[in-house]
Design an enzyme around this catalytic site. Structure first.
Site, PDB file in Angstrom:
ATOM      1  N   THR A  73       9.261  24.047  -1.696  1.00 20.29           N
ATOM      2  CA  THR A  73       7.982  24.162  -1.007  1.00 20.29           C
ATOM      3  C   THR A  73       7.695  22.885  -0.228  1.00 20.29           C
ATOM      4  O   THR A  73       8.569  22.014  -0.087  1.00 20.29           O
ATOM      5  CB  THR A  73       6.864  24.565  -2.008  1.00 20.29           C
ATOM      6  OG1 THR A  73       5.688  24.842  -1.271  1.00 20.29           O
ATOM      7  CG2 THR A  73       6.581  23.490  -3.055  1.00 20.29           C
ATOM      8  N   LYS A  77      10.940  22.455   3.081  1.00 17.87           N
ATOM      9  CA  LYS A  77      11.529  23.743   3.466  1.00 17.87           C
ATOM     10  C   LYS A  77      12.529  23.639   4.627  1.00 17.87           C
ATOM     11  O   LYS A  77      13.449  24.440   4.715  1.00 17.87           O
ATOM     12  CB  LYS A  77      10.429  24.745   3.844  1.00 17.87           C
ATOM     13  CG  LYS A  77       9.607  25.223   2.652  1.00 17.87           C
ATOM     14  CD  LYS A  77       8.622  26.308   3.083  1.00 17.87           C
ATOM     15  CE  LYS A  77       7.754  26.742   1.928  1.00 17.87           C
ATOM     16  NZ  LYS A  77       6.891  27.878   2.252  1.00 17.87           N
ATOM     17  N   ASN A  98      12.943  28.735   1.457  1.00 23.61           N
ATOM     18  CA  ASN A  98      12.034  28.548   0.311  1.00 23.61           C
ATOM     19  C   ASN A  98      12.686  28.964  -1.017  1.00 23.61           C
ATOM     20  O   ASN A  98      12.077  28.806  -2.066  1.00 23.61           O
ATOM     21  CB  ASN A  98      10.712  29.312   0.509  1.00 23.61           C
ATOM     22  CG  ASN A  98      10.849  30.783   0.199  1.00 23.61           C
ATOM     23  OD1 ASN A  98      11.902  31.374   0.413  1.00 23.61           O
ATOM     24  ND2 ASN A  98       9.788  31.385  -0.303  1.00 23.61           N
ATOM     25  N   ASP A 113       9.297  34.194   2.172  1.00 22.93           N
ATOM     26  CA  ASP A 113       7.858  34.204   2.484  1.00 22.93           C
ATOM     27  C   ASP A 113       7.480  35.405   3.359  1.00 22.93           C
ATOM     28  O   ASP A 113       6.551  36.148   3.056  1.00 22.93           O
ATOM     29  CB  ASP A 113       7.453  32.920   3.219  1.00 22.93           C
ATOM     30  CG  ASP A 113       7.355  31.719   2.279  1.00 22.93           C
ATOM     31  OD1 ASP A 113       7.043  31.905   1.098  1.00 22.93           O
ATOM     32  OD2 ASP A 113       7.594  30.592   2.755  1.00 22.93           O
ATOM     33  N   GLY A 138      -2.180  32.142  14.573  1.00 24.61           N
ATOM     34  CA  GLY A 138      -1.489  30.972  14.041  1.00 24.61           C
ATOM     35  C   GLY A 138      -0.019  31.001  14.413  1.00 24.61           C
ATOM     36  O   GLY A 138       0.560  32.084  14.648  1.00 24.61           O
ATOM     37  N   ALA A 139       0.576  29.812  14.499  1.00 23.83           N
ATOM     38  CA  ALA A 139       1.997  29.711  14.875  1.00 23.83           C
ATOM     39  C   ALA A 139       2.679  28.617  14.067  1.00 23.83           C
ATOM     40  O   ALA A 139       3.615  27.972  14.543  1.00 23.83           O
ATOM     41  CB  ALA A 139       2.105  29.435  16.379  1.00 23.83           C
ATOM     42  N   GLY A 141       4.273  27.276  10.047  1.00 28.80           N
ATOM     43  CA  GLY A 141       5.424  27.650   9.221  1.00 28.80           C
ATOM     44  C   GLY A 141       5.303  29.058   8.662  1.00 28.80           C
ATOM     45  O   GLY A 141       6.266  29.843   8.729  1.00 28.80           O
ATOM     46  N   ALA A 142       4.153  29.396   8.111  1.00 28.18           N
ATOM     47  CA  ALA A 142       3.988  30.730   7.529  1.00 28.18           C
ATOM     48  C   ALA A 142       4.090  31.801   8.618  1.00 28.18           C
ATOM     49  O   ALA A 142       4.697  32.856   8.409  1.00 28.18           O
ATOM     50  CB  ALA A 142       2.645  30.829   6.806  1.00 28.18           C
TER      51      ALA A 142
HETATM   52  P1  NAP Z   1       1.069  25.002   9.137  1.00 24.49           P
HETATM   53  O1  NAP Z   1       2.526  25.116   9.407  1.00 24.49           O
HETATM   54  O2  NAP Z   1       0.451  23.657   9.063  1.00 24.49           O
HETATM   55  O3  NAP Z   1       0.307  25.853  10.304  1.00 24.49           O
HETATM   56  C1  NAP Z   1      -1.093  25.887  10.354  1.00 24.49           C
HETATM   57  C2  NAP Z   1      -1.568  26.863  11.432  1.00 24.49           C
HETATM   58  O4  NAP Z   1      -3.005  26.927  11.363  1.00 24.49           O
HETATM   59  C3  NAP Z   1      -1.240  26.422  12.849  1.00 24.49           C
HETATM   60  O5  NAP Z   1      -1.103  27.562  13.661  1.00 24.49           O
HETATM   61  C4  NAP Z   1      -2.511  25.640  13.239  1.00 24.49           C
HETATM   62  O6  NAP Z   1      -2.755  25.582  14.621  1.00 24.49           O
HETATM   63  C5  NAP Z   1      -3.580  26.491  12.585  1.00 24.49           C
HETATM   64  N1  NAP Z   1      -4.804  25.734  12.286  1.00 24.49           N
HETATM   65  C6  NAP Z   1      -4.991  24.885  11.244  1.00 24.49           C
HETATM   66  N2  NAP Z   1      -6.257  24.374  11.288  1.00 24.49           N
HETATM   67  C7  NAP Z   1      -6.856  24.921  12.376  1.00 24.49           C
HETATM   68  C8  NAP Z   1      -8.155  24.795  12.959  1.00 24.49           C
HETATM   69  N3  NAP Z   1      -9.091  24.014  12.414  1.00 24.49           N
HETATM   70  N4  NAP Z   1      -8.435  25.523  14.064  1.00 24.49           N
HETATM   71  C9  NAP Z   1      -7.494  26.322  14.619  1.00 24.49           C
HETATM   72  N5  NAP Z   1      -6.249  26.476  14.117  1.00 24.49           N
HETATM   73  C10 NAP Z   1      -5.927  25.784  13.028  1.00 24.49           C
HETATM   74  O7  NAP Z   1       0.662  25.732   7.767  1.00 24.49           O
HETATM   75  P2  NAP Z   1       1.386  26.995   7.065  1.00 24.49           P
HETATM   76  O8  NAP Z   1       2.403  26.512   6.106  1.00 24.49           O
HETATM   77  O9  NAP Z   1       1.791  27.949   8.130  1.00 24.49           O
HETATM   78  O10 NAP Z   1       0.182  27.590   6.172  1.00 24.49           O
HETATM   79  C11 NAP Z   1      -0.956  28.186   6.784  1.00 24.49           C
HETATM   80  C12 NAP Z   1      -1.851  28.845   5.744  1.00 24.49           C
HETATM   81  O11 NAP Z   1      -1.144  29.868   5.065  1.00 24.49           O
HETATM   82  C13 NAP Z   1      -2.364  27.907   4.631  1.00 24.49           C
HETATM   83  O12 NAP Z   1      -3.713  28.218   4.395  1.00 24.49           O
HETATM   84  C14 NAP Z   1      -1.526  28.269   3.432  1.00 24.49           C
HETATM   85  O13 NAP Z   1      -2.220  28.052   2.212  1.00 24.49           O
HETATM   86  C15 NAP Z   1      -1.311  29.758   3.671  1.00 24.49           C
HETATM   87  N6  NAP Z   1      -0.077  30.257   3.020  1.00 24.49           N
HETATM   88  C16 NAP Z   1      -0.195  31.272   2.108  1.00 24.49           C
HETATM   89  C17 NAP Z   1       0.949  31.774   1.495  1.00 24.49           C
HETATM   90  C18 NAP Z   1       0.844  32.879   0.494  1.00 24.49           C
HETATM   91  O14 NAP Z   1       1.790  33.058  -0.311  1.00 24.49           O
HETATM   92  N7  NAP Z   1      -0.224  33.673   0.474  1.00 24.49           N
HETATM   93  C19 NAP Z   1       2.212  31.239   1.825  1.00 24.49           C
HETATM   94  C20 NAP Z   1       2.286  30.219   2.775  1.00 24.49           C
HETATM   95  C21 NAP Z   1       1.133  29.724   3.372  1.00 24.49           C
HETATM   96  P3  NAP Z   1      -2.095  24.397  15.538  1.00 24.49           P
HETATM   97  O15 NAP Z   1      -0.681  24.819  15.807  1.00 24.49           O
HETATM   98  O16 NAP Z   1      -2.936  24.380  16.749  1.00 24.49           O
HETATM   99  O17 NAP Z   1      -2.180  23.127  14.733  1.00 24.49           O
END
Ligand code: NAP
Length: 286
Positions: A73, A77, A98, A113, A138-139, A141-142
């Site tokens: 994690t 990753k 992962n 994932d 969103g764009a 990692g997830a």
């Molecule tokens: P990440 O790679 O950091 O990507 C974050 C994304 O959110 C990017 O698209 C970012 O936009 C956007 N973002 C963050 N803050 C923002 C704001 N204030 N306004 C507008 N856009 C915003 O994170 P990630 O790993 O993909 O994870 C994202 C979410 O998914 C987290 O909440 C995590 O807990 C959740 N998640 C859940 C699971 C599950 O098993 N359910 C698994 C993985 C992740 P920019 O590109 O503009 O920065």
């Protein structure tokens, strides 16, 4: 995989775990140990605090100590990929691993994932993805894993909207060989999206403690759509609550977490994961 009396740890116990930094918040050990016990598999799963400097040695440790399977994690990753013997096609496309399977000292990297998300979505909502119009918010990692797994379901189109427009466009271009995809900035969304069948929030907007935040204007949400959020703290985000009020079918993020672990369990053991008990274990820990 030999079956043993439930809960017994002995010199045959198979070792599993998760590498991350930080890691003490992880619910994977609770969920996977319950799964081993329920399935009658002699295995133990624990959390390893591995820093970036220690990652190479930790992967060598998988071989040296004969760990049978490891989840990876944040923040490892992507970096872990260079130390593995083989990367599965999906993980290669997504650019992140992962789950590591130790197949007789050959370390194979997977990404569960996105496929975990899609399995949860289909089983919990019954949605028909073939020919559907999809919107991903969103764009990060997830989003990459989810977009890949959704693209494999042959939808009509995938639109990606992101605060940083470049990242949405890059992800859409990457998906190009698999599906009709386009990327856009948040400001373009309301005027150009039209109707979609599924909208999925992959950003952290609305996650505890910022539970009043919405990732897109609620006006995008119309009756008959499926609205999905990968956040599971809270279980029902404001985005999902607004969607439900507008007549959408809603789908929360707990299932993605459960099914990404279920796929890992199945890759490691060849045994069907006990989904219901895994979900219940995580729910009780929240
Ligand atoms: P990440 O790679 O950091 O990507 C974050 C994304 O959110 C990017 O698209 C970012 O936009 C956007 N973002 C963050 N803050 C923002 C704001 N204030 N306004 C507008 N856009 C915003 O994170 P990630 O790993 O993909 O994870 C994202 C979410 O998914 C987290 O909440 C995590 O807990 C959740 N998640 C859940 C699971 C599950 O098993 N359910 C698994 C993985 C992740 P920019 O590109 O503009 O920065």
């Amino acid at each position: 995989m030999e079956k043993e009396k439930q809960g017994k740890i002995d010199s045959h116990t198979g070792l599993y775990g998760v590498f991350g930094d930080p890691i003490r918040h992880s619910r994977s050990p609770l969920m996977l140990n319950q799964a081993f016990q329920e399935a009658g598999i002699n295995g133990v799963y624990t959390a390893f605090h591995v820093t970036s400097e220690q990652l190479k040695d930790a992967v060598a440790g998988i071989r040296a100590l004969g760990l049978r399977g490891v989840n990876v994690t944040i923040p490892h990753k992507v970096d872990v990929m260079q130390y593995l013997d083989e990367i599965h096609e999906g993980a290669q496309f997504i650019g992140a691993v992962n789950t590591i399977v130790n197949d007789k000292d050959r370390l194979i990297g997977y990404n569960t994932d996105g496929i975990g998300y899609v399995r949860s979505l289909k089983e919990e909502t019954g949605i028909e993805l073939r020919g559907a119009k999809l919107l991903i918010i969103g764009a990060g990692g997830a989003a990459r894993g989810i977009a890949y797994a959704l693209a494999k379901e042959a939808p009509a189109s995938i639109t990606i909207v992101n605060r940083t427009k470049d990242k949405a466009e890059q992800l859409a271009a990457h998906l190009g060989p698999l599906v009709s995809a386009r990327g856009m900035g948040m400001d373009e969304l309301e005027n150009s999206i039209g109707s979609v069948d599924l909208v999925v929030n992959t950003t952290s907007i609305g996650m505890h403690p910022n539970v009043d935040e919405l990732p897109i204007p609620a006006s995008i949400l119309t009756a008959g759509m499926t609205a999905s959020d990968i956040i599971y703290n809270p279980l029902t985000t404001r985005f999902l609550a607004e969607a439900k009020d507008r007549g959408c079918l809603i789908h929360g993020g707990l299932g993605m977490f459960v099914y990404q672990g279920a796929y890992a369990f199945e890759y490691w053991t060849g045994t069907a994961a006990p989904i219901a008990i895994m979900r219940e274990t995580v729910l009780q820990s929240l």
